[in-house]
Design a protein around this motif. Structure first.
Motif, PDB file in Angstrom:
ATOM      1  N   ALA A 221      -4.106  -1.932   4.029  1.00  0.00           N
ATOM      2  CA  ALA A 221      -4.583  -3.266   3.656  1.00  0.00           C
ATOM      3  C   ALA A 221      -5.614  -3.814   4.633  1.00  0.00           C
ATOM      4  O   ALA A 221      -6.334  -4.763   4.303  1.00  0.00           O
ATOM      5  CB  ALA A 221      -3.398  -4.231   3.553  1.00  0.00           C
ATOM      6  N   GLY A 222      -5.676  -3.244   5.845  1.00  0.00           N
ATOM      7  CA  GLY A 222      -6.688  -3.692   6.797  1.00  0.00           C
ATOM      8  C   GLY A 222      -6.174  -4.091   8.164  1.00  0.00           C
ATOM      9  O   GLY A 222      -6.927  -4.632   8.979  1.00  0.00           O
ATOM     10  N   LEU A 223      -4.898  -3.824   8.462  1.00  0.00           N
ATOM     11  CA  LEU A 223      -4.360  -4.157   9.782  1.00  0.00           C
ATOM     12  C   LEU A 223      -5.044  -3.329  10.864  1.00  0.00           C
ATOM     13  O   LEU A 223      -5.182  -2.117  10.734  1.00  0.00           O
ATOM     14  CB  LEU A 223      -2.851  -3.894   9.813  1.00  0.00           C
ATOM     15  CG  LEU A 223      -2.119  -4.377  11.072  1.00  0.00           C
ATOM     16  CD1 LEU A 223      -2.000  -5.886  11.061  1.00  0.00           C
ATOM     17  CD2 LEU A 223      -0.733  -3.732  11.158  1.00  0.00           C
ATOM     18  N   THR A 224      -5.469  -3.991  11.950  1.00  0.00           N
ATOM     19  CA  THR A 224      -6.157  -3.287  13.035  1.00  0.00           C
ATOM     20  C   THR A 224      -5.420  -3.365  14.366  1.00  0.00           C
ATOM     21  O   THR A 224      -5.769  -2.637  15.298  1.00  0.00           O
ATOM     22  CB  THR A 224      -7.571  -3.854  13.245  1.00  0.00           C
ATOM     23  OG1 THR A 224      -7.472  -5.243  13.599  1.00  0.00           O
ATOM     24  CG2 THR A 224      -8.412  -3.713  11.977  1.00  0.00           C
ATOM     25  N   ALA A 225      -4.425  -4.232  14.489  1.00  0.00           N
ATOM     26  CA  ALA A 225      -3.720  -4.374  15.767  1.00  0.00           C
ATOM     27  C   ALA A 225      -2.267  -4.729  15.516  1.00  0.00           C
ATOM     28  O   ALA A 225      -1.946  -5.482  14.596  1.00  0.00           O
ATOM     29  CB  ALA A 225      -4.382  -5.444  16.638  1.00  0.00           C
TER      30      ALA A 225
END
Length: 339
Positions: free
Chosen positions: A125-129
């Motif tokens: 979904a776009g989680l980066t951290a």
């Protein structure tokens, strides 16, 4: 709707919000819920109790909120709780936030129990951290502090995060005198081959933990002294670094961060604003008032009014908190706003 998207897109190069003390704010901590499935001794020892108040922000409200902050120059959003993984629509929330023009980093702070099952979906979904609360490396102590025997699942989730090559993985441990304050050597071993950061957070006084605070508060200076004695050294702070002091060692892939809210000039490094799960802007974690944004999150037509309310209120941000004077503000416990 295209008009609003263009507005946010044009803000990608805009400077972050700033206050009257010259501090810049590229970072928003957005609480998704006050509910939590843990009963941590320092936060919700009796577990979460629903109070029947209005529901938490919905997906469309969250989208409008994040577009407004992005238009004002914010580029990092951290999703917090309570426990944000209790939101069944968390994947959709992450995807919505990550799609906002100008947002470059989407982070989440979680207790980690849902990582083995849900982390791949969050990543897509776009989680980066990822920040994971992990107050002890010892299973019995972890259960005693959190009320739940879930450490093996959390460690499994961390392995998954490393396999997915998430750009940033950090662990959070609240420093508790007599409960976990002797574990630094074990953490050092843990960090030797793991490229993660453990953040030791000094216990903070809240509205309902006075007796607990008196028993278990330990100044973070104790850990800093131990780090220095073991050959760790403090790293230079980045221009937009938050309040954590970061320490590294040539023999370890991981790092140690110290968050010490009672330290001198702690608030000088403040770089984040907060919005509660019900849509109130909090200028400080321990502030004395909240600014209701939710009425302006019901329609795209209120976008300009929303921007005006946020920027106007920032001028009221104080130079620092009142923790040294025993002033804990509106916050009854950390789950109510996500820390």
């Amino acid at each position: 709707m295209a008009h609003r998207a263009d507005t946010a897109a044009g803000s990608a190069a805009a400077p972050p919000l700033s206050d009257g003390f010259g501090r810049r704010f590229p970072y928003l901590r957005l609480s998704l819920t006050e509910a939590c499935n843990f009963s941590c001794s320092y936060c919700l020892p009796d577990g979460y109790q629903a109070d029947g108040r209005p529901r938490f922000l919905a997906l469309d409200e969250i989208g409008r909120l994040v577009r407004a902050f992005a238009a004002l120059g914010m580029h990092k959003i951290r999703l917090t709780g309570g426990e944000p993984s209790l939101r069944k629509d968390l994947d959709a929330i992450i995807e919505t936030v990550a799609a906002v023009p100008g947002i470059r980093k989407v982070a989440i702070t979680t207790n980690g129990t849902q990582l083995p099952r849900r982390l791949p979906g969050w990543h897509r979904a776009g989680l980066t951290a990822l920040n994971v609360s992990m107050d002890s490396l010892q299973r019995d102590r972890f259960k005693a502090i959190t009320g739940h025997d879930r450490l093996p699942e959390i460690l499994q989730g961390l392995q998954m995060a490393q396999a997915l090559e998430l750009p940033s993985v950090k662990l959070n441990a609240v420093l508790l005198r007599g409960l976990n304050d002797d574990e630094l050597p074990q953490w050092m071993d843990f960090l030797r081959e793991r490229p993660v950061s453990i953040r030791f957070i000094e216990l903070m006084r809240t509205g309902d933990n006075e007796a607990y605070f008196e028993r278990h508060h330990l100044r973070a200076d104790v850990i800093i002294a131990q780090l220095l004695a073991a050959g760790w050294s403090e790293r230079p702070r980045g221009a937009d670094a938050g309040p954590a002091r970061e320490f590294g060692h040539p023999g370890h892939r991981g790092t140690v961060g110290i968050i010490a809210p009672y330290a001198r000039d702690f608030c000088a490094g403040c770089n984040r604003l907060r919005v509660t799960a019900r849509g109130d802007l909090r200028l400080c974690l321990f502030g004395e008032f909240g600014v209701p944004l939710r009425p302006l999150l019901q329609s795209d037509d209120d976008f300009d009014a929303l921007l005006a309310r946020i920027t106007t209120q920032l001028g009221l941000k104080a130079a620092g908190h009142g923790l040294h004077r025993g002033q804990t503000g509106l916050i009854p416990h950390l789950a109510s706003i996500g820390g």
